[in-house]
Design an enzyme around this catalytic site. Structure first.
Site, short mmCIF file in Angstrom:
data_model
loop_
_atom_site.label_atom_id
_atom_site.label_comp_id
_atom_site.label_asym_id
_atom_site.label_seq_id
_atom_site.Cartn_x
_atom_site.Cartn_y
_atom_site.Cartn_z
N ASN A 131 0.86 -1.19 0.04
CA ASN A 131 0.00 0.02 0.24
C ASN A 131 0.77 1.29 0.22
O ASN A 131 1.55 1.62 1.06
CB ASN A 131 -0.84 0.13 1.31
CG ASN A 131 -1.67 1.22 1.43
OD1 ASN A 131 -1.77 1.89 0.63
ND2 ASN A 131 -2.29 1.59 2.66
N LYS B 2 0.14 4.33 -0.16
CA LYS B 2 -0.71 5.54 0.47
C LYS B 2 -0.13 6.76 -0.48
O LYS B 2 -0.36 6.64 -1.87
CB LYS B 2 -0.04 5.93 1.92
CG LYS B 2 0.32 4.61 2.69
CD LYS B 2 0.47 4.76 4.10
CE LYS B 2 0.56 3.74 4.76
NZ LYS B 2 0.38 3.49 6.31
N HIS C 129 -9.62 1.07 4.72
CA HIS C 129 -8.15 1.09 5.52
C HIS C 129 -8.24 1.91 6.67
O HIS C 129 -9.03 2.91 6.65
CB HIS C 129 -7.10 1.71 4.72
CG HIS C 129 -5.61 1.75 5.00
ND1 HIS C 129 -5.30 2.59 6.22
CD2 HIS C 129 -4.74 0.89 5.01
CE1 HIS C 129 -3.96 2.40 6.21
NE2 HIS C 129 -3.76 1.28 5.66
N GLU D 52 -6.66 4.35 7.84
CA GLU D 52 -6.70 6.01 7.68
C GLU D 52 -7.63 6.50 7.05
O GLU D 52 -8.15 7.58 7.44
CB GLU D 52 -5.24 6.20 6.88
CG GLU D 52 -4.02 5.90 7.66
CD GLU D 52 -3.11 5.57 6.87
OE1 GLU D 52 -2.80 5.50 5.42
OE2 GLU D 52 -1.83 4.80 7.32
N GLU E 89 -5.34 -5.21 10.39
CA GLU E 89 -4.69 -4.40 10.79
C GLU E 89 -4.74 -3.59 11.98
O GLU E 89 -5.55 -2.74 12.03
CB GLU E 89 -4.38 -3.18 9.52
CG GLU E 89 -4.00 -4.01 8.29
CD GLU E 89 -3.44 -2.79 7.29
OE1 GLU E 89 -2.48 -3.14 6.79
OE2 GLU E 89 -4.02 -1.78 7.10
N GLY F 44 2.43 1.91 10.91
CA GLY F 44 3.28 3.09 10.79
C GLY F 44 3.81 3.51 12.09
O GLY F 44 4.29 4.64 12.00
N SER G 181 3.33 -2.47 10.34
CA SER G 181 4.87 -2.38 10.56
C SER G 181 5.52 -3.70 10.19
O SER G 181 6.48 -4.27 10.78
CB SER G 181 5.22 -1.95 11.85
OG SER G 181 4.67 -0.82 12.03
C1 PEP Z 1 -0.75 -0.02 5.95
O1 PEP Z 1 -0.76 1.07 5.36
O2 PEP Z 1 -1.63 -0.85 5.48
C2 PEP Z 1 0.36 -0.63 6.79
C3 PEP Z 1 0.21 -1.48 7.44
O3 PEP Z 1 1.41 0.39 6.92
P1 PEP Z 1 2.84 0.05 7.80
O4 PEP Z 1 3.33 -1.07 7.12
O5 PEP Z 1 3.58 1.32 7.42
O6 PEP Z 1 2.43 0.09 9.25
#
Ligand code: PEP
Length: 252
Positions: free
Chosen positions: A9, A11, A95, A97, A167, A173, A213
């Site tokens: 992803n 972003k 997601h 976000e 998630e 992040g 992460s």
């Molecule tokens: C994501 O954006 O779905 C995500 C898991 O981000 P990160 O790997 O940076 O934690």
């Protein structure tokens, strides 16, 4: 047997030019790699060019979002049919976000899931608890609510081809990953609910990814869990070397 899926992803990172250069490089790096499916999710403006650059390659392309209506007076929005025509075959939906920064709810997630299915896009539906919800021991209740409402009206046959991404919001992040045991506990619970609500066959075919992460040095331990079928990778998917390592170590 579920083939692992590693989805990147991106972003709001990478211009069109950077996105195309990235996938041309990635395509060569992962050429001939078996035992894993790979998807990248660029920004909307880059979708068409990235899909073109990946033509003939097994790497799939996902949109990061979509609107549930086919067309209309919805300034700034993009429909499922539009991203499908631009070359995406997958779509990330709900997601965290989008839920926290842009007001998405289980209801809008559900509309988007149905629109994606109608447009023959494979939805990658994101679910997961906040830190506050985990600390209040509400994780499993939150997951139940998100699955039940987000997948309302979805059939078992549809679910079998879909992807869920667990998630935990506190791991996105932040550099703080769920332990393999925490991930497996959540994934096993999700799989159990899918069996209960959609049947054994659909549940055993639906892929459940872990996201939060994920890095080259923790993917193997996460993938050692029976119910972790791959990863949704944010930050670490922006670097070709690191993403290739994650993909390579995510194979089964
Ligand atoms: C994501 O954006 O779905 C995500 C898991 O981000 P990160 O790997 O940076 O934690």
């Amino acid at each position: 047997m579920r083939t692992p899926l590693i989805a990147g992803n991106w972003k709001m990172f990478k211009t069109v030019r950077e996105s195309v250069a990235f996938v041309i490089d990635l395509r060569d790096r992962v050429a001939g790699l078996t035992g894993v499916d790979i998807v990248v999710a660029p920004t909307f403006p880059a979708l068409h060019a990235v899909a073109g650059a990946l033509e003939g390659s097994p790497i799939g392309v996902a949109a990061q979002n979509l609107h549930w209506e086919r067309e209309g007076a919805f300034t700034g929005e993009v429909s499922a049919a539009m991203v499908r025509e631009a070359g995406a075959a997958w779509a990330i939906i709900g997601h965290s976000e989008r839920r926290t920064l842009f007001g998405e709810t289980d209801d809008t997630v559900n509309r988007k899931v149905r629109a994606a299915l109608t447009a023959t896009l494979v939805p990658i539906v994101c679910i997961g608890e906040t830190l506050q919800e985990r600390e209040a021991e509400r994780t499993l209740d939150v997951l139940d609510r998100q699955i039940k409402a987000g997948l309302d009206g979805v059939t078992g046959t549809e679910l079998a081809g879909m992807v869920l991404a667990y998630e935990p919001v506190w791991a996105i992040g932040t550099g703080r990953t769920a332990t393999p045991a925490q991930a497996q506990q959540a994934h096993e619970h999700i799989r159990g609910r899918l069996t209960q609500w959609f049947g054994q066959d659909a549940s055993s075919r639906c892929r459940i990814l872990y996201g939060g992460s994920v890095k080259p040095d923790n993917i193997a331990a996460l993938m050692a869990n029976p119910d972790v079928d791959g990863a949704l990778v944010g930050g670490a998917s922006l670097d070709a070397d690191g993403f290739t390592k994650i993909v390579t170590r995510g194979r089964r």
